[in-house]
Design a protein around this motif. Structure first.
Motif, mmCIF file in Angstrom:
data_model
loop_
_atom_site.group_PDB
_atom_site.id
_atom_site.type_symbol
_atom_site.label_atom_id
_atom_site.label_comp_id
_atom_site.label_asym_id
_atom_site.label_seq_id
_atom_site.Cartn_x
_atom_site.Cartn_y
_atom_site.Cartn_z
ATOM 1 N N GLN A 187 18.915 21.092 35.922
ATOM 2 C CA GLN A 187 18.900 22.487 36.367
ATOM 3 C C GLN A 187 17.533 23.136 36.175
ATOM 4 O O GLN A 187 17.062 23.874 37.054
ATOM 5 C CB GLN A 187 19.965 23.283 35.608
ATOM 6 C CG GLN A 187 21.387 23.042 36.088
ATOM 7 C CD GLN A 187 22.379 23.924 35.350
ATOM 8 O OE1 GLN A 187 22.538 23.815 34.143
ATOM 9 N NE2 GLN A 187 23.041 24.797 36.091
ATOM 10 N N GLU A 188 16.905 22.883 35.054
ATOM 11 C CA GLU A 188 15.663 23.583 34.730
ATOM 12 C C GLU A 188 14.453 23.044 35.490
ATOM 13 O O GLU A 188 13.579 23.826 35.917
ATOM 14 C CB GLU A 188 15.389 23.510 33.222
ATOM 15 C CG GLU A 188 16.337 24.348 32.355
ATOM 16 C CD GLU A 188 17.709 23.726 32.196
ATOM 17 O OE1 GLU A 188 18.609 24.383 31.640
ATOM 18 O OE2 GLU A 188 17.910 22.557 32.633
ATOM 19 N N ARG A 190 14.731 20.707 38.150
ATOM 20 C CA ARG A 190 15.186 20.271 39.484
ATOM 21 C C ARG A 190 14.897 18.790 39.711
ATOM 22 O O ARG A 190 14.827 18.324 40.847
ATOM 23 C CB ARG A 190 14.564 21.095 40.617
ATOM 24 C CG ARG A 190 14.552 22.575 40.403
ATOM 25 C CD ARG A 190 15.914 23.112 39.978
ATOM 26 N NE ARG A 190 16.914 23.011 41.044
ATOM 27 C CZ ARG A 190 18.205 23.340 40.879
ATOM 28 N NH1 ARG A 190 18.630 23.738 39.678
ATOM 29 N NH2 ARG A 190 19.043 23.230 41.883
ATOM 30 N N HIS A 220 18.593 20.646 28.201
ATOM 31 C CA HIS A 220 18.638 20.965 29.627
ATOM 32 C C HIS A 220 20.000 20.544 30.211
ATOM 33 O O HIS A 220 20.591 19.551 29.798
ATOM 34 C CB HIS A 220 17.514 20.245 30.384
ATOM 35 C CG HIS A 220 16.184 20.922 30.221
ATOM 36 N ND1 HIS A 220 15.025 20.468 30.835
ATOM 37 C CD2 HIS A 220 15.825 22.036 29.534
ATOM 38 C CE1 HIS A 220 14.018 21.260 30.524
ATOM 39 N NE2 HIS A 220 14.475 22.214 29.740
ATOM 40 N N ILE A 223 23.636 18.947 36.550
ATOM 41 C CA ILE A 223 24.682 19.279 37.515
ATOM 42 C C ILE A 223 24.669 18.244 38.628
ATOM 43 O O ILE A 223 23.738 17.443 38.750
ATOM 44 C CB ILE A 223 24.470 20.688 38.120
ATOM 45 C CG1 ILE A 223 23.121 20.753 38.847
ATOM 46 C CG2 ILE A 223 24.570 21.758 37.034
ATOM 47 C CD1 ILE A 223 22.876 22.059 39.598
ATOM 48 N N SER A 225 24.084 16.846 42.264
ATOM 49 C CA SER A 225 23.057 17.194 43.251
ATOM 50 C C SER A 225 23.631 17.399 44.644
ATOM 51 O O SER A 225 23.078 18.154 45.452
ATOM 52 C CB SER A 225 21.990 16.093 43.307
ATOM 53 O OG SER A 225 22.571 14.877 43.783
ATOM 54 N N GLY A 234 26.375 21.303 42.389
ATOM 55 C CA GLY A 234 26.457 22.403 41.436
ATOM 56 C C GLY A 234 27.522 22.284 40.366
ATOM 57 O O GLY A 234 27.669 23.192 39.548
ATOM 58 N N PRO A 236 28.913 21.250 36.873
ATOM 59 C CA PRO A 236 28.319 20.833 35.594
ATOM 60 C C PRO A 236 28.714 19.406 35.232
ATOM 61 O O PRO A 236 29.871 19.019 35.360
ATOM 62 C CB PRO A 236 28.905 21.835 34.590
ATOM 63 C CG PRO A 236 29.273 23.030 35.415
ATOM 64 C CD PRO A 236 29.727 22.467 36.740
#
Length: 285
Positions: A187-188, A190, A220, A223, A225, A234, A236
Motif C-alpha cells: 500500500q505505501e 505501490r 507496511h 492488499i 493488486s 484492494g 487486505p
C-alpha cells in the motif's frame, strides 16, 4: 400345720385389706395429690420411663435416618442436574452471543461494500486436520450461486478462492497454502509482488519478487493488486513483518502476517460478483 397356714392367710388378707382401705382413704381425701403408693411407684418407674423415652427417640431417629438420607440425596442430585443444565445454557448463550457478534460484523462488512461487491455468507463446516492451513469446506455450493475461482473473504481480509463445488458445499483453497498465489501490492510503496503460502509455515505468508527499489518496511500493508487475478483489487492480505533479499539478488521478499486469523475461521463471505462502479472489476482467469 394346716391350722397355722390358714391363720397366716387370714393375717395376710387382713393386712392387704387395710392397705387398700388406707389407699382409698387418701385417694378419696385429696384427688389433687398422688397417693403414697402412686408416688412411690412413679418415683421408682421415672428413670425407667426416661430411658424408654430416650431409647424411643434414638430408635425413631435411626429408623427415619435412611429415609432422610435418601431424600437429601435425591435433592442434591436434582440440584446438581439443575446446575449442569444452567451451565450448559450459559455456555450456549455465550456461543450464541459470540456468533451474533461475528454475524453482525459480516453484515456490516457486506453493507459497507454493497455498492461494490455482491457476497454470500457461509459457515466453515470442515477442515483437514493434517493440512489445517490448506483448505476449508463451507456450507454453500452451486445451488447458492457459488462457482469455481470465486474470492472468499472475511471482514478482516482475504481468505482464498473456491476450488471445487458441489450442490450444497464448496472447497476453498486458503492463501496460506503453498499452491496458492495472490497478486499483491504494497500500500505505501505501490510495489507489486506475489503472495504465497510457506510450506510447513503453519499459516505464514511471504511476498516474493518485490522490486529492490520499492522494498517495503516492517508494518507496511499488503492488499490484492487485481492484476490478472481472480481476486478483486484492494482486499487486505496482511502486514509486513520482515524484509529479506531473494537468493537471486534481483528482488526482495517479505514475510507477511495474514490479516485473517485462520485458526479461528468460522464464517466467511464469498464474492459472487463485482458490481460496476467498484474499485476494480477485473476478474480474469
Amino acid at each position: 400345720m394346716s391350722r397355722m397356714s390358714g391363720g397366716k392367710r387370714l393375717i395376710f388378707l387382713a393386712v392387704l385389706l387395710i392397705v387398700i382401705l388406707v389407699g382409698l382413704h387418701y385417694s378419696a381425701g385429696n384427688v389433687d395429690r398422688l397417693t403414697p403408693l402412686e408416688s412411690a411407684l412413679r418415683e421408682t418407674l421415672a428413670p425407667v420411663q426416661r430411658l424408654a423415652m430416650v431409647a424411643g427417640r434414638e430408635v425413631s431417629g435411626f429408623v427415619s435416618a435412611p429415609a432422610r438420607l435418601i431424600k437429601v440425596s435425591r435433592r442434591n442430585q436434582a440440584l446438581e442436574e439443575r446446575v449442569e443444565e444452567l451451565e450448559g445454557k450459559l455456555a450456549q448463550y455465550g456461543e450464541i452471543k459470540e456468533e451474533n457478534a461475528r454475524l453482525k460484523e459480516l453484515l456490516a462488512f457486506k453493507t459497507n461494500l454493497a455498492s461494490q461487491l455482491t457476497t454470500e455468507a457461509a459457515a466453515v463446516i470442515g477442515r483437514t486436520p493434517g493440512n489445517w492451513f490448506g483448505s476449508i469446506i463451507i456450507n454453500k455450493g452451486a445451488k447458492d450461486g457459488i462457482r469455481r475461482d470465486m474470492t472468499v473473504i472475511t471482514p478482516a481480509g482475504l481468505v482464498g478462492r473456491v476450488m471445487r463445488v458441489s450442490d450444497s458445499t464448496a472447497e476453498v483453497l486458503l492463501i496460506t497454502d503453498p499452491r496458492s498465489g495472490v497478486g499483491g501490492l504494497v500500500q505505501e510503496t505501490r510495489a507489486p509482488g506475489i503472495v504465497e503460502g510457506v510450506a510447513g509455515g503453519r499459516g505464514v505468508l511471504q511476498m516474493v519478487h518485490i522490486p529492490n527499489d520499492l522494498a517495503p518496511d516492517k508494518g507496511h500493508g499488503i492488499i490484492t493488486s487485481g492484476f490478472g487475478s481472480v481476486f478483486p483489487k484492494g482486499i487486505p492480505v496482511g502486514t509486513v513483518t520482515e524484509v529479506r533479499r531473494e537468493r537471486s539478488g534481483l528482488f526482495k521478499m517479505a514475510l507477511v502476517k495474514s490479516a485473517v486469523d485462520f485458526n479461528r475461521l468460522e464464517e466467511v463471505l464469498v464474492i459472487t460478483s463485482v458490481n460496476p462502479g467498484g474499485s476494480d472489476n477485473s476478474r480474469g482467469g
